[in-house]
Design an enzyme around this catalytic site. Structure first.
Site, mmCIF file in Angstrom:
data_model
loop_
_atom_site.group_PDB
_atom_site.id
_atom_site.type_symbol
_atom_site.label_atom_id
_atom_site.label_comp_id
_atom_site.label_asym_id
_atom_site.label_seq_id
_atom_site.Cartn_x
_atom_site.Cartn_y
_atom_site.Cartn_z
ATOM 1 N N GLY A 234 0.783 -1.234 0.000
ATOM 2 C CA GLY A 234 0.000 0.000 0.000
ATOM 3 C C GLY A 234 0.811 1.278 0.000
ATOM 4 O O GLY A 234 0.379 2.281 0.581
ATOM 5 N N ASN B 200 -6.032 3.279 -12.826
ATOM 6 C CA ASN B 200 -4.988 2.345 -12.420
ATOM 7 C C ASN B 200 -3.626 3.017 -12.563
ATOM 8 O O ASN B 200 -3.423 3.852 -13.444
ATOM 9 C CB ASN B 200 -5.042 1.093 -13.312
ATOM 10 C CG ASN B 200 -3.971 0.082 -12.946
ATOM 11 O OD1 ASN B 200 -3.881 -0.366 -11.806
ATOM 12 N ND2 ASN B 200 -3.151 -0.300 -13.928
ATOM 13 N N ASN C 293 1.365 3.221 -2.576
ATOM 14 C CA ASN C 293 0.592 4.218 -3.316
ATOM 15 C C ASN C 293 -0.616 4.689 -2.514
ATOM 16 O O ASN C 293 -1.008 5.855 -2.587
ATOM 17 C CB ASN C 293 0.148 3.645 -4.670
ATOM 18 C CG ASN C 293 1.202 3.819 -5.740
ATOM 19 O OD1 ASN C 293 1.646 4.922 -6.026
ATOM 20 N ND2 ASN C 293 1.635 2.719 -6.341
ATOM 21 N N HIS D 50 0.292 2.132 -13.360
ATOM 22 C CA HIS D 50 1.146 1.075 -13.916
ATOM 23 C C HIS D 50 2.590 1.575 -13.947
ATOM 24 O O HIS D 50 2.844 2.709 -14.380
ATOM 25 C CB HIS D 50 0.691 0.699 -15.325
ATOM 26 C CG HIS D 50 1.499 -0.423 -15.913
ATOM 27 N ND1 HIS D 50 1.342 -1.738 -15.515
ATOM 28 C CD2 HIS D 50 2.484 -0.422 -16.843
ATOM 29 C CE1 HIS D 50 2.195 -2.497 -16.176
ATOM 30 N NE2 HIS D 50 2.900 -1.730 -16.992
ATOM 31 N N GLU E 107 5.317 7.330 -9.528
ATOM 32 C CA GLU E 107 4.021 6.822 -9.058
ATOM 33 C C GLU E 107 3.412 7.677 -7.955
ATOM 34 O O GLU E 107 2.232 8.037 -8.009
ATOM 35 C CB GLU E 107 4.167 5.386 -8.557
ATOM 36 C CG GLU E 107 4.497 4.376 -9.635
ATOM 37 C CD GLU E 107 4.585 2.963 -9.082
ATOM 38 O OE1 GLU E 107 3.687 2.565 -8.319
ATOM 39 O OE2 GLU E 107 5.560 2.262 -9.410
#
Length: 223
Positions: free
Chosen positions: A27, A123, A29, A125, A196
């Site tokens: 977790g 999402n 992100n 990636h 990210e």
């Protein structure tokens, strides 16, 4: 009777974008999203809930520590994939989200969920799509493939989710340079830190403030 300020705050709260974050692992992100909501990098947004398919995911602990409702919906708990898919969608629906955020969720999303949350599910990636994406490219495998190919630039992509794998409309991308001596683990960490954890909160903030428009499988970021 509410004061003017209290009434304004209540109105703001009601208009805030409700997000559900779906995570399979640690977790990181999710933590970037939590931190960004707290420090104001993400505005007009409320984390309504966290869902994991893994009851041992540290993401669930992160949610608990931050007072965020969380639940595990594991395919291991159901007789068939069809039942699991139904229960997963029920769990998402229970939070009444405006946006579903896949932040390292390693489960195939049911077609019914994709259809219901069309252009309301995103999402992250760990590559610059269309490079090193699609079936089989996840986690360290992405960075292993990038290093094996000898690319000089990698990065991350935030995109809407459609029926394909990493094929939905791209919202944001950020490049990260490969350095001499990188291992997949070192490169993975740098992509997280430099890309990210920056573009996922940014994408949520843009959506929360009505700045993302989708047409013909492409996005437009409004000024």
């Amino acid at each position: 009777m509410l004061s003017k300020n209290a009434a304004a705050n209540e109105a703001d709260k009601k208009s805030a974008l409700r997000i559900v974050v779906m995570v399979s692992g640690g977790g990181t992100n999710l933590q970037a999203i939590i931190d960004s909501v707290k420090n104001g990098t993400i505005t007009n947004t409320e984390i309504a809930g966290v869902i994991s398919n893994n009851r041992n995911a540290y993401a669930l602990t992160r949610a608990e520590e931050n007072g965020i409702p969380a639940v595990c919906v594991s395919p291991k708990d159901y007789e068939t994939r069809e039942i699991f898919n139904e229960k997963l969608l029920d769990a998402v629906d229970s939070y009444e989200p405006d946006l579903v955020v896949l932040a390292g969720f390693l489960v195939v999303i049911p077609p019914k969920m994709i259809e219901k949350y069309r252009n309301r599910m995103i999402n992250i990636h760990p590559s610059l799509i269309p490079s090193f994406c699609g079936k089989g490219y996840y986690g360290l495998k992405v960075h292993e493939a990038a290093l094996a190919r000898g690319v000089k630039v990698v990065g991350a992509t935030v995109h809407f989710v459609d029926e394909g794998t990493d094929t939905g409309p791209i919202i944001l991308q950020k490049a990260v340079e490969v350095e001499q001596g990188d291992t997949p683990e070192v490169l993975q960490r740098r992509v997280m830190e430099q890309a990210e954890w920056k573009i996922l909160p940014r994408a949520i903030d843009l959506i929360a403030n009505g700045k993302v428009k989708v047409a013909d499988n492409r996005t437009e970021i409004l000024s």
